[in-house]
Each structure stands twice: as structure tokens, then as C-alpha cells.
Design an enzyme around this catalytic site. Structure first.
Site, PDB file in Angstrom:
ATOM      1  N   PRO A  15       0.856  -1.196   0.000  1.00 11.58           N
ATOM      2  CA  PRO A  15       0.000   0.000   0.000  1.00 11.58           C
ATOM      3  C   PRO A  15       0.886   1.238   0.000  1.00 11.58           C
ATOM      4  O   PRO A  15       1.773   1.374   0.852  1.00 11.58           O
ATOM      5  CB  PRO A  15      -0.786  -0.129   1.314  1.00 11.58           C
ATOM      6  CG  PRO A  15       0.050  -1.002   2.188  1.00 11.58           C
ATOM      7  CD  PRO A  15       0.795  -1.932   1.277  1.00 11.58           C
ATOM      8  N   MET A  16       0.667   2.146  -0.943  1.00  9.63           N
ATOM      9  CA  MET A  16       1.501   3.342  -1.062  1.00  9.63           C
ATOM     10  C   MET A  16       0.622   4.560  -1.302  1.00  9.63           C
ATOM     11  O   MET A  16      -0.122   4.609  -2.284  1.00  9.63           O
ATOM     12  CB  MET A  16       2.521   3.176  -2.196  1.00  9.63           C
ATOM     13  CG  MET A  16       3.578   2.111  -1.908  1.00  9.63           C
ATOM     14  SD  MET A  16       4.697   1.800  -3.297  1.00  9.63           S
ATOM     15  CE  MET A  16       3.658   0.744  -4.330  1.00  9.63           C
ATOM     16  N   CYS A  98       3.648   3.068   9.052  1.00 11.73           N
ATOM     17  CA  CYS A  98       3.945   4.349   8.413  1.00 11.73           C
ATOM     18  C   CYS A  98       4.474   5.343   9.443  1.00 11.73           C
ATOM     19  O   CYS A  98       3.828   5.567  10.470  1.00 11.73           O
ATOM     20  CB  CYS A  98       2.704   4.908   7.733  1.00 11.73           C
ATOM     21  SG  CYS A  98       3.007   6.474   6.893  1.00 11.73           S
ATOM     22  N   ASN A 209       8.927  -7.178   3.942  1.00 10.72           N
ATOM     23  CA  ASN A 209       8.842  -5.967   3.148  1.00 10.72           C
ATOM     24  C   ASN A 209      10.076  -5.113   3.443  1.00 10.72           C
ATOM     25  O   ASN A 209      10.619  -5.163   4.531  1.00 10.72           O
ATOM     26  CB  ASN A 209       7.553  -5.209   3.512  1.00 10.72           C
ATOM     27  CG  ASN A 209       7.445  -3.848   2.867  1.00 10.72           C
ATOM     28  OD1 ASN A 209       7.193  -2.847   3.549  1.00 10.72           O
ATOM     29  ND2 ASN A 209       7.640  -3.760   1.571  1.00 10.72           N
ATOM     30  N   GLY A 210      10.504  -4.362   2.429  1.00 16.71           N
ATOM     31  CA  GLY A 210      11.619  -3.449   2.630  1.00 16.71           C
ATOM     32  C   GLY A 210      12.828  -3.816   1.789  1.00 16.71           C
ATOM     33  O   GLY A 210      13.423  -4.878   1.987  1.00 16.71           O
ATOM     34  N   ARG A 233       8.101   0.315  -3.914  1.00 16.89           N
ATOM     35  CA  ARG A 233       8.449   1.265  -4.978  1.00 16.89           C
ATOM     36  C   ARG A 233       8.879   0.592  -6.274  1.00 16.89           C
ATOM     37  O   ARG A 233       8.560   1.078  -7.370  1.00 16.89           O
ATOM     38  CB  ARG A 233       9.546   2.219  -4.490  1.00 16.89           C
ATOM     39  CG  ARG A 233       9.053   3.150  -3.402  1.00 16.89           C
ATOM     40  CD  ARG A 233      10.093   4.198  -3.027  1.00 16.89           C
ATOM     41  NE  ARG A 233      11.390   3.648  -2.671  1.00 16.89           N
ATOM     42  CZ  ARG A 233      11.687   3.110  -1.500  1.00 16.89           C
ATOM     43  NH1 ARG A 233      10.762   3.020  -0.558  1.00 16.89           N
ATOM     44  NH2 ARG A 233      12.896   2.649  -1.240  1.00 16.89           N
TER      45      ARG A 233
END
Length: 334
Positions: A15-16, A98, A209-210, A233
Site C-alpha cells: 500500500p503506497m 507508516c 517488506n523493505g 516502490r
């Protein structure tokens, strides 16, 4: 396509904010039939108090899709989760990762890592009112916390509350002193800690994630024993690299998509959006990276960027941009 969020979570697109809107997700679904897609974060207050139900709109073609909620009030999150299930989402995800000031001011996001009891209460409240999966996206810790200590405690709390899937961003969040952009690279990632969590919680579905920028890296994490990989991204800026072969390389299916075919498949969707009063750039901005690092990519981006904001811009602009990339005669689908 198996409409099953846990199955699809083997590979997911993060989710971004400002990026993974419904138009982006429609595009990504054409690239991969299987990957799990997430909404931008939607705050529970906006849904429950603000009545912003339009934020839940999506096309059935996007499924499976997870709704990410932001909030810290169990009752309000429960109402928002119920609304999400009624809208047709396959999963309700709570944002505990976030670090932005805007999110902190609402007492949710990564700051919730400091209050695992509240997160557990939120998870339990949502689980009590929906049948779909309730999941959490978190960090390994925040600020001066010791991840080795706080992460197992955090996970134990949410598992006890009924959470069966979690996505762990393998980097600590700094709530003060670093911008969210700086926090993308500082402090360093700790993948090994996430691997150890899988050992401590073998029945918990853990996605990592990351810093994942390729399917090769994703496969490495899966081979290390994790249940899923979430890519952010890179999936947005180079969607073809990540999603075109994902169904084959990650899910083992005989399916590879072609970006040229995907652009053509987007044209009816664009037509429908324009007919409803929308503008081309609302969709085309998500398509700029489709031909990243390929011949004609710069011309494709320039043609779309310069023309899509014009009021009269339509599918013909996209077709003209595609002609700068696709060779003649027509490319055959892979």
C-alpha cells in the site's frame, strides 16, 4: 484466478499513499493475475465519521484486494472493517508501519508499535465483526526500541488477538529526526530478524517488506522459509520487471504478461473513465514505468507526461505513445 488473499500474499504490492489507487491496481492486475494488491491507507475516521465511502470504490477485476486501514480506536476500526468487508475486500489490514508526521498526529501508523496492547484490541475488535482475514503491517520496532525484544512481544499479542498474517517491514521506523524518505534507507534492514520470527511463530503467515527490488530477491526470501514478500516502490516504478513474470516465477503458473498487450487492454478502461468525467492523466501517470529500461521508454514517458494533462487527451494519445515503443508489425504476445 484463485480469489484467496492468503494464497495471493505470496507476492503482494505494498500500500503506497498517492500511488496504489484503483487505477494503479487495475493496471497491476492486468500485469499479474495472482499477486495481492493493496489500497492506499484509508483512515477509519474518514469512513466512519467522515462518510467518505467513495474511498472504498474499486473494480471487481482488481480482486484479490486488501483494504489497509489507519486508526487506533478499536470500535471505529471495527466499523470501518465491516464497511470494507461489505464493499467486497478480501482482507482488512491495519497500518502499524507508516512513520509520517501526518499519520503520527492521528495516533496510528508506526507509533502503534509502542502500544501492542492497543493494537491487539484493535485486531480483536475487527476480527469479531468480519469473516475476511484481519492482518497487520508493522515495523521491527521504532526509535530506541530493541527489535529483538519488542517484535516477538508485539507479534505474540496480535496473534493472541486473532491475527494469522503479518507483513513485517524489516527496518526500524524513526518517528523523530528522520523524514519518511530518509527512513527508507536508515537504519539498515534486518532480514535475519524477520527470519527468526518465522522460527518463533511457525503458524503465523509472515511476509517480508523493505528493500526488495526484484523477483530474484523475492524468491530468496521465500526459499529462506518466509510465506510471502511485499514489494513497494520497485513494483510501481518498474511494474513490468516485477509483475509480468510473477505468476510464473512466484506462483508457478504458465502465464507471462506483455506490457504492450496490457497497454492495449487498458484502452477500454480509459474510455470508460473518460466517459464518466475522468481525466487521462489520472490513469496514465501509473503507466509511465511500464517500459522502464527498454528501447523507447523515454519517448513513451515524455509523450504521456506532456499530453495526458490536456483536457481533450484520450486513448489515441496512449496509442501514439505506444507506437514509440512497440515495433511494427505488431508484437506477438509472449
Amino acid at each position: 484466478m484463485k480469489n484467496n488473499a492468503q494464497y495471493a500474499a505470496r507476492l503482494s504490492v505494498a500500500p503506497m499513499m498517492d500511488w496504489t489507487d484503483r487505477h494503479c491496481r487495475y493496471l497491476h492486475r492486468l500485469l499479474s493475475c495472482e499477486a495481492l494488491l493493496y489500497t492506499e491507507m484509508v483512515t477509519a475516521p474518514a469512513l466512519v465519521r467522515g462518510g467518505a465511502v467513495h474511498l472504498l470504490d474499486f473494480s471487481p477485476e482488481e480482486l484479490p484486494v486488501a483494504l489497509q486501514l489507519g486508526g487506533s480506536d478499536p470500535g471505529e476500526l471495527a466499523q470501518a472493517a465491516r464497511m470494507g468487508q461489505a464493499a467486497g475486500y478480501d482482507e482488512i489490514n491495519l497500518n502499524c508501519g507508516c512513520p509520517s508526521d501526518r499519520v503520527q498526529s492521528g495516533t496510528f501508523g508506526a507509533v502503534l508499535m509502542k502500544d501492542p496492547a492497543r493494537v491487539a484490541a484493535c485486531v480483536a475488535a475487527m476480527r469479531a465483526v468480519v469473516d475476511v482475514d484481519v492482518t497487520v503491517k508493522c515495523r521491527i520496532g521504532v526509535d530506541d526500541q530493541d527489535p529483538e525484544k519488542v517484535l516477538p512481544e508485539f507479534l505474540a499479542r496480535i496473534v493472541a488477538a486473532g491475527c494469522e498474517r503479518v507483513t513485517i517491514h524489516a527496518r526500524k521506523a524513526w518517528l523523530q529526526g528522520l523524514s519518511p524518505k530518509e527512513n527508507r534507507d536508515i537504519p539498515p534492514l534486518d532480514y535475519d530478524l524477520v527470519y527468526r520470527m518465522k522460527g518463533l511463530f511457525p503458524n503465523l503467515h509472515i511476509s517480508i517488506n523493505g528493500g526488495v527490488t526484484s523477483l530474484t530477491q523475492a524468491q530468496t526470501h521465500l526459499e529462506a522459509g518466509l510465506d510471502g514478500v511485499m514489494i513497494g516502490r520497485a513494483a510501481y516504478h518498474q511494474p513490468t520487471d516485477i509483475l509480468c513474470t510473477a505468476d510464473r516465477d512466484i506462483f508457478g503458473l504458465d502465464h507471462v504478461s506483455d506490457p504492450v498487450d496490457v497497454v492495449r487492454a487498458m484502452l477500454p478502461y480509459i474510455e470508460a473513465h473518460l466517459s464518466a468525467g475522468g481525466r487521462l492523466h489520472q490513469i496514465s501517470r501509473h503507466m509511465l514505468g511500464l517500459f522502464a529500461r527498454r528501447p523507447g521508454a523515454r519517448a513513451w514517458r515524455r509523450h504521456l507526461s506532456e499530453g495526458a494533462a490536456r483536457k481533450e487527451a484520450g486513448p489515441e494519445l496512449v496509442e501514439a505513445a505506444l507506437a514509440l515503443v512497440a515495433p511494427a508489425p505488431e508484437r506477438q504476445a509472449v
